[in-house]
Design a protein around this motif. Structure first.
Motif, PDB file in Angstrom:
ATOM      1  N   TRP A   1      -6.550   7.134  -0.797  1.00  0.00           N
ATOM      2  CA  TRP A   1      -7.163   6.904   0.517  1.00  0.00           C
ATOM      3  C   TRP A   1      -6.094   6.702   1.597  1.00  0.00           C
ATOM      4  O   TRP A   1      -6.271   7.148   2.738  1.00  0.00           O
ATOM      5  CB  TRP A   1      -8.130   5.716   0.465  1.00  0.00           C
ATOM      6  CG  TRP A   1      -7.509   4.369   0.291  1.00  0.00           C
ATOM      7  CD1 TRP A   1      -7.225   3.735  -0.880  1.00  0.00           C
ATOM      8  CD2 TRP A   1      -7.107   3.470   1.337  1.00  0.00           C
ATOM      9  NE1 TRP A   1      -6.655   2.507  -0.647  1.00  0.00           N
ATOM     10  CE2 TRP A   1      -6.587   2.313   0.703  1.00  0.00           C
ATOM     11  CE3 TRP A   1      -7.144   3.524   2.728  1.00  0.00           C
ATOM     12  CZ2 TRP A   1      -6.100   1.227   1.430  1.00  0.00           C
ATOM     13  CZ3 TRP A   1      -6.655   2.441   3.450  1.00  0.00           C
ATOM     14  CH2 TRP A   1      -6.136   1.320   2.809  1.00  0.00           C
ATOM     15  N   VAL A   2      -4.979   6.044   1.242  1.00  0.00           N
ATOM     16  CA  VAL A   2      -3.879   5.891   2.211  1.00  0.00           C
ATOM     17  C   VAL A   2      -3.212   7.243   2.463  1.00  0.00           C
ATOM     18  O   VAL A   2      -2.904   7.591   3.611  1.00  0.00           O
ATOM     19  CB  VAL A   2      -2.850   4.866   1.705  1.00  0.00           C
ATOM     20  CG1 VAL A   2      -1.709   4.732   2.716  1.00  0.00           C
ATOM     21  CG2 VAL A   2      -3.497   3.520   1.459  1.00  0.00           C
TER      22      VAL A   2
ATOM     23  N   HIS B   1      -1.843   5.363  -3.067  1.00  0.00           N
ATOM     24  CA  HIS B   1      -3.303   5.412  -3.160  1.00  0.00           C
ATOM     25  C   HIS B   1      -3.811   6.641  -2.408  1.00  0.00           C
ATOM     26  O   HIS B   1      -3.322   6.948  -1.313  1.00  0.00           O
ATOM     27  CB  HIS B   1      -3.925   4.143  -2.571  1.00  0.00           C
ATOM     28  CG  HIS B   1      -3.464   2.885  -3.239  1.00  0.00           C
ATOM     29  ND1 HIS B   1      -4.130   2.311  -4.299  1.00  0.00           N
ATOM     30  CD2 HIS B   1      -2.377   2.096  -3.003  1.00  0.00           C
ATOM     31  CE1 HIS B   1      -3.490   1.219  -4.683  1.00  0.00           C
ATOM     32  NE2 HIS B   1      -2.419   1.067  -3.912  1.00  0.00           N
TER      33      HIS B   1
ATOM     34  N   LYS C   1     -11.958   2.324   0.849  1.00  0.00           N
ATOM     35  CA  LYS C   1     -10.816   2.463  -0.068  1.00  0.00           C
ATOM     36  C   LYS C   1     -11.217   3.222  -1.342  1.00  0.00           C
ATOM     37  O   LYS C   1     -11.073   2.707  -2.464  1.00  0.00           O
ATOM     38  CB  LYS C   1     -10.219   1.106  -0.424  1.00  0.00           C
ATOM     39  CG  LYS C   1      -9.636   0.360   0.770  1.00  0.00           C
ATOM     40  CD  LYS C   1      -9.085  -0.976   0.358  1.00  0.00           C
ATOM     41  CE  LYS C   1      -8.385  -1.678   1.502  1.00  0.00           C
ATOM     42  NZ  LYS C   1      -9.249  -1.910   2.674  1.00  0.00           N
TER      43      LYS C   1
ATOM     44  N   SER D   1     -10.522   3.313   5.353  1.00  0.00           N
ATOM     45  CA  SER D   1      -9.936   1.967   5.388  1.00  0.00           C
ATOM     46  C   SER D   1     -10.905   0.925   4.851  1.00  0.00           C
ATOM     47  O   SER D   1     -10.485  -0.056   4.227  1.00  0.00           O
ATOM     48  CB  SER D   1      -9.539   1.613   6.824  1.00  0.00           C
ATOM     49  OG  SER D   1      -8.525   2.473   7.298  1.00  0.00           O
TER      50      SER D   1
ATOM     51  N   TRP E   1       0.827  -1.211   0.000  1.00  0.00           N
ATOM     52  CA  TRP E   1       0.000   0.000   0.000  1.00  0.00           C
ATOM     53  C   TRP E   1       0.859   1.258   0.000  1.00  0.00           C
ATOM     54  O   TRP E   1       0.521   2.241  -0.653  1.00  0.00           O
ATOM     55  CB  TRP E   1      -0.930   0.006   1.216  1.00  0.00           C
ATOM     56  CG  TRP E   1      -2.002  -1.041   1.201  1.00  0.00           C
ATOM     57  CD1 TRP E   1      -2.113  -2.113   2.044  1.00  0.00           C
ATOM     58  CD2 TRP E   1      -3.108  -1.129   0.307  1.00  0.00           C
ATOM     59  NE1 TRP E   1      -3.228  -2.868   1.733  1.00  0.00           N
ATOM     60  CE2 TRP E   1      -3.860  -2.275   0.663  1.00  0.00           C
ATOM     61  CE3 TRP E   1      -3.547  -0.361  -0.771  1.00  0.00           C
ATOM     62  CZ2 TRP E   1      -5.013  -2.663  -0.015  1.00  0.00           C
ATOM     63  CZ3 TRP E   1      -4.695  -0.747  -1.440  1.00  0.00           C
ATOM     64  CH2 TRP E   1      -5.415  -1.872  -1.073  1.00  0.00           C
TER      65      TRP E   1
END
Length: 215
Positions: free
Chosen positions: A84-85, A82, A145, A142, A77
């Motif tokens: 969202w991360v 990404h 996503k 989380s 990840w």
């Protein structure tokens, strides 16, 4: 063994994040009590809020943040692959610094003011609600996503990190909690060492992989 320790690190990240949010809501409830008219009740509520912030919320926040950072650094990840991360990472960093530099000192001042008969400031009460809301939003990120990959994702998927990173994500946070109890204040020392070590070794490994690919 790698899978088991990775699951343990994810589990620890989840429960400490939930605990962080629960303690933020507890502070909000105590501040509402501290806003009442009874001076003795007000002083007791704010003293309890300060104690919870120092001895429970802060260690949970440390463990939640550093398990998340280590998981990002040790899994495909990453931090910036990404959206969202990246969103979770940004919110955590902002929360972490605001809690340390703004909310905790303000809470100590509010405790002293309560002993003099003054209610907690409205901004401090709102801050606890915003903290809990931000953690709830991170939980949604989380699960859902959402959004696509960032422009910095790259074509190659990073490999999963070595076993020691996941062991450190679990054990270093537990050791830091014990160190904090001895010192009387939270100090994520071993977690920080583990994170810096992982980032340095990850960077060297990435450089070797690129060199082999170029050859």
């Amino acid at each position: 063994m790698l899978k088991g320790w990775r699951h343990a690190a994810v589990w620890l990240h989840i429960i400490t994040s939930v605990g962080w949010m629960a303690e933020a809501l507890t502070l909000f409830a105590l501040m509402l009590i501290g806003s009442g008219g009874d001076p003795g009740r007000r002083a007791s509520a704010m003293s309890m809020a300060h104690a919870i912030d120092l001895h429970l919320l802060a260690p949970l926040a440390n463990a939640s943040a550093f398990t998340g950072f280590l998981l990002a650094a040790a899994t495909p990840w990453g931090f910036f692959r990404h959206w969202w991360v990246f969103g979770k990472f940004t919110i955590t960093v902002v929360q972490f610094h605001v809690a340390i530099l703004v909310l905790s000192p303000a809470l100590a001042d509010a405790e002293r003011a309560a002993l003099a008969g003054e209610p907690p400031p409205g901004a401090l009460v709102a801050g606890t609600v915003l903290m809990a809301s931000a953690i709830a939003f991170q939980a949604w990120l989380s699960v859902a996503k959402p959004w696509k990959r960032t422009p910095w994702a790259g074509a190659a998927k990073p490999p999963t990190g070595p076993l020691w990173v996941f062991v450190a994500a679990v054990c270093a946070n537990g050791a830091d909690a014990g160190i904090g109890l001895v010192l009387g204040f939270p100090l994520p020392l071993l977690s920080l060492v583990a994170l810096v070590t992982r980032l340095l070794t990850r960077r060297r490994s990435g450089g070797r992989v690129r060199a082999v690919a170029a050859a």
